[in-house]
Design an enzyme around this catalytic site. Structure first.
Site, PDB file in Angstrom:
ATOM      1  N   ASP A 229       0.851  -1.006  -0.378  1.00  0.00           N
ATOM      2  CA  ASP A 229      -0.031  -0.070  -0.226  1.00  0.00           C
ATOM      3  C   ASP A 229       1.182   0.988  -0.403  1.00  0.00           C
ATOM      4  O   ASP A 229       2.383   1.005  -0.007  1.00  0.00           O
ATOM      5  CB  ASP A 229      -1.047  -0.306   1.598  1.00  0.00           C
ATOM      6  CG  ASP A 229      -2.082   1.216   0.951  1.00  0.00           C
ATOM      7  OD1 ASP A 229      -2.798   1.967  -0.040  1.00  0.00           O
ATOM      8  OD2 ASP A 229      -2.697   1.393   2.107  1.00  0.00           O
ATOM      9  N   LYS A 230      -0.105   2.141  -0.411  1.00  0.00           N
ATOM     10  CA  LYS A 230       0.373   3.444   0.171  1.00  0.00           C
ATOM     11  C   LYS A 230       0.249   4.711   0.713  1.00  0.00           C
ATOM     12  O   LYS A 230      -0.774   4.559   0.304  1.00  0.00           O
ATOM     13  CB  LYS A 230       0.869   4.031  -1.347  1.00  0.00           C
ATOM     14  CG  LYS A 230       1.078   5.600  -2.007  1.00  0.00           C
ATOM     15  CD  LYS A 230       0.358   6.781  -1.637  1.00  0.00           C
ATOM     16  CE  LYS A 230      -1.075   7.146  -1.861  1.00  0.00           C
ATOM     17  NZ  LYS A 230      -1.448   8.444  -2.087  1.00  0.00           N
ATOM     18  N   HIS A 231       0.498   5.978   1.019  1.00  0.00           N
ATOM     19  CA  HIS A 231      -0.116   6.468   2.347  1.00  0.00           C
ATOM     20  C   HIS A 231       1.207   7.621   1.946  1.00  0.00           C
ATOM     21  O   HIS A 231       1.444   7.648   2.153  1.00  0.00           O
ATOM     22  CB  HIS A 231       0.045   5.934   3.518  1.00  0.00           C
ATOM     23  CG  HIS A 231      -1.535   6.509   4.481  1.00  0.00           C
ATOM     24  ND1 HIS A 231      -2.733   6.237   4.377  1.00  0.00           N
ATOM     25  CD2 HIS A 231      -1.074   7.616   5.097  1.00  0.00           C
ATOM     26  CE1 HIS A 231      -3.641   6.955   4.943  1.00  0.00           C
ATOM     27  NE2 HIS A 231      -2.860   7.808   5.083  1.00  0.00           N
ATOM     28  N   SER A 232      -0.326   8.708   2.060  1.00  0.00           N
ATOM     29  CA  SER A 232       0.613  10.141   1.764  1.00  0.00           C
ATOM     30  C   SER A 232       0.781  10.791   3.498  1.00  0.00           C
ATOM     31  O   SER A 232      -0.575  10.415   3.856  1.00  0.00           O
ATOM     32  CB  SER A 232      -0.699  11.092   1.121  1.00  0.00           C
ATOM     33  OG  SER A 232      -0.383  11.985   1.439  1.00  0.00           O
TER      34      SER A 232
ATOM     35  N   THR B 216      -8.587  11.364   1.438  1.00  0.00           N
ATOM     36  CA  THR B 216      -9.520  10.174   0.390  1.00  0.00           C
ATOM     37  C   THR B 216     -10.290   9.408   0.834  1.00  0.00           C
ATOM     38  O   THR B 216     -10.758   9.329  -0.506  1.00  0.00           O
ATOM     39  CB  THR B 216      -8.301   9.669   0.125  1.00  0.00           C
ATOM     40  OG1 THR B 216      -6.576   9.843  -0.269  1.00  0.00           O
ATOM     41  CG2 THR B 216      -8.769   7.784  -1.087  1.00  0.00           C
TER      42      THR B 216
ATOM     43  N   ARG C 149      -8.270  15.185  16.705  1.00  0.00           N
ATOM     44  CA  ARG C 149      -6.963  16.324  16.213  1.00  0.00           C
ATOM     45  C   ARG C 149      -7.100  17.359  14.959  1.00  0.00           C
ATOM     46  O   ARG C 149      -6.474  18.330  14.726  1.00  0.00           O
ATOM     47  CB  ARG C 149      -5.406  15.879  15.066  1.00  0.00           C
ATOM     48  CG  ARG C 149      -5.463  14.713  16.527  1.00  0.00           C
ATOM     49  CD  ARG C 149      -4.061  13.522  15.875  1.00  0.00           C
ATOM     50  NE  ARG C 149      -3.055  14.094  15.090  1.00  0.00           N
ATOM     51  CZ  ARG C 149      -2.731  13.489  13.823  1.00  0.00           C
ATOM     52  NH1 ARG C 149      -2.982  12.422  13.920  1.00  0.00           N
ATOM     53  NH2 ARG C 149      -1.181  14.313  12.931  1.00  0.00           N
TER      54      ARG C 149
ATOM     55  N   SER D 153      -0.593   7.605  13.857  1.00  0.00           N
ATOM     56  CA  SER D 153      -1.983   7.569  12.655  1.00  0.00           C
ATOM     57  C   SER D 153      -1.073   7.026  11.395  1.00  0.00           C
ATOM     58  O   SER D 153      -2.508   6.003  11.312  1.00  0.00           O
ATOM     59  CB  SER D 153      -2.393   9.059  12.694  1.00  0.00           C
ATOM     60  OG  SER D 153      -3.177   9.174  12.071  1.00  0.00           O
TER      61      SER D 153
ATOM     62  N   LYS E 172      -2.835   2.724  10.649  1.00  0.00           N
ATOM     63  CA  LYS E 172      -3.878   1.872   9.958  1.00  0.00           C
ATOM     64  C   LYS E 172      -3.097   0.614   9.089  1.00  0.00           C
ATOM     65  O   LYS E 172      -3.519  -0.419   8.635  1.00  0.00           O
ATOM     66  CB  LYS E 172      -4.852   2.894   9.365  1.00  0.00           C
ATOM     67  CG  LYS E 172      -4.971   4.273  10.130  1.00  0.00           C
ATOM     68  CD  LYS E 172      -5.914   5.432   8.427  1.00  0.00           C
ATOM     69  CE  LYS E 172      -4.865   6.317   8.555  1.00  0.00           C
ATOM     70  NZ  LYS E 172      -4.645   6.915   9.165  1.00  0.00           N
ATOM     71  N   LYS E 173      -2.180   1.399   8.888  1.00  0.00           N
ATOM     72  CA  LYS E 173      -1.555   0.115   7.992  1.00  0.00           C
ATOM     73  C   LYS E 173      -0.593  -1.413   8.860  1.00  0.00           C
ATOM     74  O   LYS E 173      -0.785  -1.861   7.982  1.00  0.00           O
ATOM     75  CB  LYS E 173      -0.131   0.825   7.137  1.00  0.00           C
ATOM     76  CG  LYS E 173      -0.241   1.952   6.569  1.00  0.00           C
ATOM     77  CD  LYS E 173      -1.567   2.170   5.385  1.00  0.00           C
ATOM     78  CE  LYS E 173      -1.557   2.971   4.699  1.00  0.00           C
ATOM     79  NZ  LYS E 173      -2.804   2.954   3.741  1.00  0.00           N
TER      80      LYS E 173
HETATM   81  N1  URA Z   1      -2.397  11.137   7.067  1.00  0.00           N
HETATM   82  C1  URA Z   1      -2.993  10.070   8.117  1.00  0.00           C
HETATM   83  O1  URA Z   1      -3.207   8.721   8.357  1.00  0.00           O
HETATM   84  N2  URA Z   1      -2.455  10.250   9.548  1.00  0.00           N
HETATM   85  C2  URA Z   1      -2.134  11.760   9.842  1.00  0.00           C
HETATM   86  O2  URA Z   1      -1.863  12.011  10.950  1.00  0.00           O
HETATM   87  C3  URA Z   1      -1.268  12.447   8.448  1.00  0.00           C
HETATM   88  C4  URA Z   1      -1.825  11.330   7.244  1.00  0.00           C
END
Ligand code: URA
Length: 437
Positions: free
Chosen positions: A82-85, A122, A170, A185, A189-190
């Protein structure tokens, strides 16, 4: 132990221990800690930070606050990547990269986030597709990943629920731009998604949570090292966020641009560079390809052949959206009643991207309070990139708003966010660094 003791310790600069972190994470997940106390601890962490040990413990506790997915029993014939930004404005990369990587043999179970601070989310963008279910049950999620190759969903009640609550708090308490909180954070999730490998898009610039390259690099190292402790191999690209990516910013307007990209009709060069580099990195991180240039070629072919667009259509239909979204997106996506071009004279030399993100929130496209309902139709299209000469035929952008008054306010905000000059600015790299764990 009282939770106020934990807040006080972090407020006074002490390290949180295992017990403090367990109390925090359990209280987030079962809602036994009130929102104002969560906000107070988030602010104390924002101000006094956390060391690597605290960050890793928080991350792993948050990942384990709900279900952790296991793909090993699914007999997949490719890597789970996966990718996350870390968050940006006009960042629609996920909608492109997930089907591209899937077309090249990866399985992409993407748990995305909602808008955070001035950045877009997203999950919110996906919800502008009518019928698209961003919170399916796990059986459906797994089925879609298996059959389509990717599924982009939001956080469900069972996946990293501690992050879901902390994230929402937040978002509205100016506590986002914290390296340990962003690390925990994203990685909670990942890790909960059961990934084999992860590629991070760490944004850097005035539209990112980390403005300087040094802070972005520090965030990338924090994520890579914490992920390594949790057993997830992670690569990170540091990418420019000193202007929006592509030509749109909002929710539905970004889905429309994503579909035009996947149809190979409109591939704005900065967006394209980021998408291809990140998708290729997924093939490398997942062990499908060792040569980055060959990987990039494969990703490009996934677009030009139409395979990635087909996968996006399949994923959307399997998650409840229209089966012909790729062919007929205009028919389905919500449209704002008021559209107006913003005109100015000169060459765009700089953009305050944070202000552009906030202008979208003011239009109703992002949240000011927890749980606020969004207007998914609003935003900006035809946004001129830095270096574009504006004249009577080339506006700065087109505003999509719910009312004339909103459009007027957005016009003022957008003009105030952009600097114009007579000379073109110097070139900036889009990909500013690649780091491997
Ligand atoms: N994306 C996230 O899931 N969490 C963050 O804190 C910043 C970007």
């Amino acid at each position: 132990m009282l939770f106020t003791d934990v807040i006080q310790r972090k407020r006074d600069g002490s390290e949180l221990n295992d017990e403090d972190i367990a109390l925090f994470v359990n209280g987030l997940a079962d809602e036994s800690i009130a929102a104002e106390q969560v906000a107070a601890l988030a602010m104390a962490i924002y101000l006094n930070s956390m060391n690597f040990d605290e960050t890793s413990k928080l991350t792993i506790a948050m990942a384990n606050s709900g279900t952790v997915l296991d793909w090993s029993t699914e007999e997949l014939d490719g890597p789970v990547v996966d990718k996350h930004s870390t968050g940006g404005v006009g960042d629609k990369v996920s909608f492109l990269l997930a089907p591209i990587a899937a077309a090249c043999g990866c399985y992409v179970p993407m748990i995305s986030g909602r808008g955070l601070g001035h950045t877009g989310g997203t999950t919110d963008k996906a919800e502008s597709i009518p019928g698209y279910n961003t919170a399916p049950d796990f059986a459906t999620f797994k089925k879609v990943v298996k059959s389509a190759g990717c599924a982009i969903i939001g956080q469900t009640a069972d996946l990293a629920p501690a992050d879901r609550r902390l994230y929402a708090i937040r978002d509205v308490t100016a506590t986002v731009a914290s390296i340990p909180l962003i690390t925990a954070s994203i990685l909670s999730k990942k890790i909960a998604a059961g990934l084999g490998a992860l590629v991070m898009d760490v944004k850097s610039g005035n539209g990112a949570f980390m403005e300087s390259f040094e802070r972005s690099e520090a965030l990338a190292h924090s994520i890579i090292n914490t992920a390594a402790r949790a057993g997830v191999a992670t690569h990170a690209l540091i990418t420019d966020m000193n202007e929006i990516l592509g030509t749109t910013a909002g929710n539905a307007v970004e889905i429309a641009e994503s579909i035009r990209y996947l149809r190979n009709e409109q591939r704005e060069h900065r967006l394209d560079e980021v998408v291809i580099a990140l998708s290729a990195e997924m093939l490398v991180a997942g062990g499908i390809e060792s040569d980055r240039e060959v990987a990039k070629q494969k990703c490009d072919e996934a677009i030009t052949s139409g395979k990635a667009a087909q996968i996006f259509g399949r994923m959307t239909a399997a998650l409840g959206g229209p089966a012909d979204i790729v062919e007929n997106y205009d028919r389905y996506l919500p449209r704002a009643p008021v559209t107006r071009p913003v005109h100015a004279e000169g060459i765009v030399s700089a953009v305050d991207t944070f202000a552009v993100g906030n202008a979208i929130i003011e239009l109703g496209g992002g949240r000011r309070t927890v749980g606020e309902k969004l207007d998914l139709s609003v935003g900006f299209t035809d946004v001129a990139a830095i270096g574009t000469r504006l004249d009577a035929d080339r506006p700065l952008a087109v505003i999509h708003a719910a009312t004339e008054a909103d459009a007027e306010a957005a016009e003022r905000n957008l003009l105030a966010a952009c600097e114009l000059s007579d000379e073109p600015p110097g070139a900036r790299p889009v990909i500013c660094g690649i780091l491997e764990g």
